[in-house]
Design an enzyme around this catalytic site. Structure first.
Site: not given
Ligand code: AMP
Length: 260
Positions: A10, A127-128, A15-16, A132, A40, A155, A166
């Site tokens: 969330g 890929q960020k 990126g999401h 993982q 985690q 992104v 964050r």
């Molecule tokens: P998170 O909410 O941080 O767990 O991220 C959820 C998904 O979004 C994960 O697969 C992350 O790798 C992806 N994600 C987070 N930040 C980016 C970004 N800047 N660009 C691409 N994917 C992202």
């Protein structure tokens, strides 16, 4: 009629949403999950303070044409007496896995549970979080999940900072300083493209740039094999450059693939 799953924690950003858009193009139904997965996070990490804004997330997801948003609560995912885990061995020993003990056990367990509940055809990850992706691909192979893992590129903000939920922790001076991660990666990438293929040399280039930023504190820097994640030395033809850096109290990660 393929179903695409986009798991998130969330506080959504572009990126999401790039994962959601990709899933939208490749599937007839798209399901997004929002769950700040407690297992985690390490004991000293930011679980309780992790940013949340469900109404805004729902609005964004509706606009992107997501069919279903699943927001499980903690008890639904981790009932009293919970004691069953999914663990992946070798590729979790390095990088983030080394710095954040137990992190990937939490990730693989929750993703397996989401896979079991949703049974998607494809699942989308960024890929960020490069490690993982490697860990989850391994899990899918090892547990025979009939699910394709689709990876989307990082992104970034206009100044290169990788988008992350964050990033809201950063004050203006820290936000400015945070650009140092991508500057370091880009400079090493350019050096690699110009013929500098020595793993330690590339790491030194990045280290120097990070140490030139007063607000930055390097936790690790790596040039690793992109499949096994083992650290490389000597001349390299391809690899994963990655790092974790504290900017003030905020821990940021970033990476770039070289030679592909
Ligand atoms: P998170 O909410 O941080 O767990 O991220 C959820 C998904 O979004 C994960 O697969 C992350 O790798 C992806 N994600 C987070 N930040 C980016 C970004 N800047 N660009 C691409 N994917 C992202």
């Amino acid at each position: 009629m393929p179903v695409g799953l986009v798991p998130t924690m969330g506080f959504l950003h572009d990126g999401h949403l790039s994962l959601v858009d990709l899933a939208r193009r490749q599937n007839s139904s798209v399901i997004t999950t929002i769950f700040v997965n407690p297992t985690q996070f390490g004991p000293q990490e930011d679980l309780e303070g992790y940013p949340r804004d469900i109404p805004r997330d729902l609005e964004l997801l509706e606009k992107r044409g997501v069919d279903l948003v699943w927001i499980p609560d903690r008890e639904e995912m981790y009932s009293k007496g919970f004691q069953t885990w999914v663990t992946v061995d070798d590729v979790t020993r390095f990088l983030e896995g080394k710095m954040r003990p137990g992190h990937f056990r939490g990730v693989t367990t929750i993703v397996a549970k989401l896979f079991n509940a949703v049974m998607p055809d494809k699942a989308y990850f960024g890929q960020k979080d490069a490690q993982q992706v490697v860990v989850l691909r391994r899990m899918v192979m090892d547990l025979n999940y009939p699910i394709e893992i689709v990876v989307a590129p990082i992104v970034r903000e206009e100044d290169g900072l990788a988008m992350s939920s964050r990033n809201v922790y950063l004050n203006p001076a820290e936000r400015q300083a945070a650009t140092v991660l991508f500057r370091a990666l880009k400079t090493a990438d350019q050096a690699f493209k110009a013929g500098n293929r020595d793993a330690d040399g590339l790491k030194r280039i990045m280290e120097e740039i990070i140490s030139s930023e007063e607000l930055a504190n390097l936790q690790y820097i790596s040039c690793a094999d992109m499949d096994s994640l083992e650290e490389l030395s000597g001349q390299v033809n391809r690899g994963l450059l990655s790092m974790a850096v504290f900017i003030g109290k905020t821990r940021l990660i970033d990476n770039i693939l070289i030679g592909i």
